[in-house]
Design a protein around this motif. Sequence first.
Motif, PDB file in Angstrom:
ATOM      1  N   GLN A   1       0.908  -0.988  -0.308  1.00  0.00           N
ATOM      2  CA  GLN A   1      -0.074  -0.045  -0.099  1.00  0.00           C
ATOM      3  C   GLN A   1       1.305   0.861   0.033  1.00  0.00           C
ATOM      4  OE1 GLN A   1      -2.587   1.722  -0.880  1.00  0.00           O
ATOM      5  NE2 GLN A   1      -4.437   0.593   0.179  1.00  0.00           N
TER       6      GLN A   1
ATOM      7  N   LEU B   1       0.756   6.349  -0.055  1.00  0.00           N
ATOM      8  CA  LEU B   1      -0.387   7.324   0.003  1.00  0.00           C
ATOM      9  C   LEU B   1       0.728   7.636  -0.583  1.00  0.00           C
ATOM     10  CD1 LEU B   1      -2.058   6.921   3.803  1.00  0.00           C
ATOM     11  CD2 LEU B   1      -3.932   7.131   1.444  1.00  0.00           C
TER      12      LEU B   1
ATOM     13  N   VAL C   1      -6.091   9.426  -0.079  1.00  0.00           N
ATOM     14  CA  VAL C   1      -6.886   8.428   1.505  1.00  0.00           C
ATOM     15  C   VAL C   1      -8.529   7.192   0.887  1.00  0.00           C
ATOM     16  CG1 VAL C   1      -8.355   7.808   3.295  1.00  0.00           C
ATOM     17  CG2 VAL C   1      -6.598   9.652   3.284  1.00  0.00           C
TER      18      VAL C   1
ATOM     19  N   LYS D   1      -7.880   4.527  -1.601  1.00  0.00           N
ATOM     20  CA  LYS D   1      -6.994   3.634  -1.630  1.00  0.00           C
ATOM     21  C   LYS D   1      -7.771   2.902  -0.039  1.00  0.00           C
ATOM     22  CE  LYS D   1      -3.211   4.163  -3.535  1.00  0.00           C
ATOM     23  NZ  LYS D   1      -1.834   4.473  -3.539  1.00  0.00           N
ATOM     24  N   PHE D   2      -8.060   3.759   1.219  1.00  0.00           N
ATOM     25  CA  PHE D   2      -9.333   3.659   2.196  1.00  0.00           C
ATOM     26  C   PHE D   2     -10.705   4.070   1.947  1.00  0.00           C
ATOM     27  CE2 PHE D   2      -4.945   3.525   2.497  1.00  0.00           C
ATOM     28  CZ  PHE D   2      -4.676   2.240   3.660  1.00  0.00           C
TER      29      PHE D   2
ATOM     30  N   GLN E   1     -12.927   4.581   4.910  1.00  0.00           N
ATOM     31  CA  GLN E   1     -12.568   5.463   5.806  1.00  0.00           C
ATOM     32  C   GLN E   1     -12.354   6.701   5.352  1.00  0.00           C
ATOM     33  OE1 GLN E   1     -10.871   4.513   9.183  1.00  0.00           O
ATOM     34  NE2 GLN E   1     -11.620   3.040   8.586  1.00  0.00           N
TER      35      GLN E   1
ATOM     36  N   ILE F   1     -10.095   6.902  13.149  1.00  0.00           N
ATOM     37  CA  ILE F   1      -9.591   6.105  12.111  1.00  0.00           C
ATOM     38  C   ILE F   1      -9.821   4.953  12.599  1.00  0.00           C
ATOM     39  CG2 ILE F   1      -7.104   5.981  10.764  1.00  0.00           C
ATOM     40  CD1 ILE F   1      -8.302   7.985   9.873  1.00  0.00           C
TER      41      ILE F   1
ATOM     42  N   ASP G   1      -9.142   1.744  11.014  1.00  0.00           N
ATOM     43  CA  ASP G   1      -7.920   0.901  10.264  1.00  0.00           C
ATOM     44  C   ASP G   1      -6.805   0.722  10.356  1.00  0.00           C
ATOM     45  OD1 ASP G   1      -7.797  -0.272   6.879  1.00  0.00           O
ATOM     46  OD2 ASP G   1      -6.405   0.229   7.830  1.00  0.00           O
ATOM     47  N   SER G   2      -6.044  -0.072  10.810  1.00  0.00           N
ATOM     48  CA  SER G   2      -4.819   0.149  11.600  1.00  0.00           C
ATOM     49  C   SER G   2      -3.452   0.099  10.843  1.00  0.00           C
ATOM     50  CB  SER G   2      -4.549  -0.675  12.554  1.00  0.00           C
ATOM     51  OG  SER G   2      -4.430  -2.247  11.478  1.00  0.00           O
ATOM     52  N   GLN G   3      -4.212  -0.400   9.223  1.00  0.00           N
ATOM     53  CA  GLN G   3      -2.674   0.358   8.805  1.00  0.00           C
ATOM     54  C   GLN G   3      -2.861   1.769   8.037  1.00  0.00           C
ATOM     55  OE1 GLN G   3      -2.719  -1.125   4.407  1.00  0.00           O
ATOM     56  NE2 GLN G   3      -0.656  -1.477   4.183  1.00  0.00           N
ATOM     57  N   LEU G   4      -4.392   2.484   8.177  1.00  0.00           N
ATOM     58  CA  LEU G   4      -4.710   3.658   7.559  1.00  0.00           C
ATOM     59  C   LEU G   4      -3.584   4.968   9.012  1.00  0.00           C
ATOM     60  CD1 LEU G   4      -5.278   5.963   5.742  1.00  0.00           C
ATOM     61  CD2 LEU G   4      -7.084   6.216   7.160  1.00  0.00           C
TER      62      LEU G   4
END
Length: 459
Positions: free
Chosen positions: A102, A104, A117, A120-121, A124, A158, A160-163
């Motif tokens: 991933q 950004l 964002v 890709k998310f 979120q 937020i 989503d832990s990756q974001l």
Amino acid sequence: MSQKYDTIVIGAGMSGLAAAIRLAMFGKKVCILEKHFLTGGLNSYYKRGKRKFDVGLHAMTNFVPRGTRGRPLTKLLKQLRIPWDALELSEQKSSLIQFPGQSLMFTNNFEVLREEVATKFPLQIDNFNRFVTYIEEYNEVALDNKTFMAKDVAKKFITDSQLLEMIFCPLLIYGSAWENDMDFSQFVIMFKSIYLEGFCRPSGGVRTILNLLLEKYEKVGGELRFKSEVTKIIHSNGKISGVELKDGTILECDKVISSMGNPETMAVTTGERPEPKVGPLSFCESIACLDKKPKDFGFDHTIVFYNEKDIYDYKKPNTLFDHSSAVACFPNNFQHDDGDTEGVARVTYMANYALWKELERKVYLENKNDLFEKSIETIKRIAPGFDANVLFKDVFTPTTIERYTGHFEGTVYGSTDKIRDGRTHIDGLYICGTDQGFLGIVGAMLSGISMANLHGLME
Ligand SMILES: Cc1cc2nc3c(=O)[nH]c(=O)nc-3n(C[C@H](O)[C@H](O)[C@H](O)COP(=O)(O)OP(=O)(O)OC[C@H]3O[C@@H](n4cnc5c(N)ncnc54)[C@H](O)[C@@H]3O)c2cc1C
């Protein structure tokens, strides 16, 4: 006979210079004492052969266009009476946060990040937008803000832990004294200065800024003494009376503003090495001068925040350095290329001061070489088309940082004990710079200005 100053400023880094300019501008008798023969501190410069290098500078944060009102960069230029054009700023092209599977991208136009964002998310984006509004409305510079951790706040928005990890990554590595998290006010400062404002670079690198500050300081009649290391801050009955230099000279003053760092200042005030805590984080950096510019091997980003794990492990490593994450800066990829024929790539890794410190000279040099080789591998992962030859290389480590700046354990973002109002237990002794809580080039200058205004001009 010693002469008495209104204020002695310790350190000719960004914060010390800015503080001293403000004081001298308003007629105060002020003297900067700098232990080296150069200005700049953590962000100084040097020369190797014909090549000029900045010590640290990747980018200046807080970019806003000329005429923008009330933002940190324009506020500080107004306070120092330096015209915006004098900095000859060049904006970044784009930066990338690169995690496994991933990425950004962001630029100085915040809508690019918002769009990234959203794409890709997608689940979120509403949370992200609410978080951004919350950040925009938060007063991060109030001197009475309490310290609380940013991830606790961010997780309310937020989910989503990756974001979350990706948003934190650039802000941690460019400004957190805490491992894996940061004080929320500091988070907001960094979020605004990097994502909502952006990256830029003065045409001549850090020299442009330092020359402007020095010219201004000279014009307002301030005094600057190089090779003047303060070894003792003299006080009696809880009040400041002066400082003692390494050569035994005693200088009297009513006030001292110190940019040495909070633990470092307390060490020369009390004669011990007491609390506050020394921050855990230090860095190694490699600099490669190349026979091609990044654009010639198809690479256009200015700064890449690279991480090989799912989480971003921002902490002191148990090894000499941690090459599983890095910041890579390609100074040729600001919008105005400097015309230089060489390419440059700088790679920063988190590092362990104590492990570097105990190495014997030969092993130390071998490890610097190893680090350089690893940094080329990192560049190849970031820029798969990389096919340049290295013309010159340099590496610095936490012990280099300690030697040149005096910061205990080569810490870059200072102590985790910040003193927002700059006050210490000694009347007339104040802290400015990194350990007051504003850091980076722009932050440090703002810190110097606000401490000079508050303690040197208003009190
Ligand atoms: C490798 C690296 C890369 C960086 N990259 C960036 C970047 O790209 N962008 C950005 O915005 N920021 C960057 N920074 C951070 C930025 O440089 C600092 O936050 C900022 O310069 C801190 O300024 P300061 O005035 O608080 O402290 P310092 O720069 O530490 O100034 C303190 C001064 O005090 C002097 N001093 C110390 N002890 C004594 C003593 N006893 N007597 C007299 N003088 C003394 C020191 O020599 C020094 O000149 C980087 C820092 C490093 C180390």
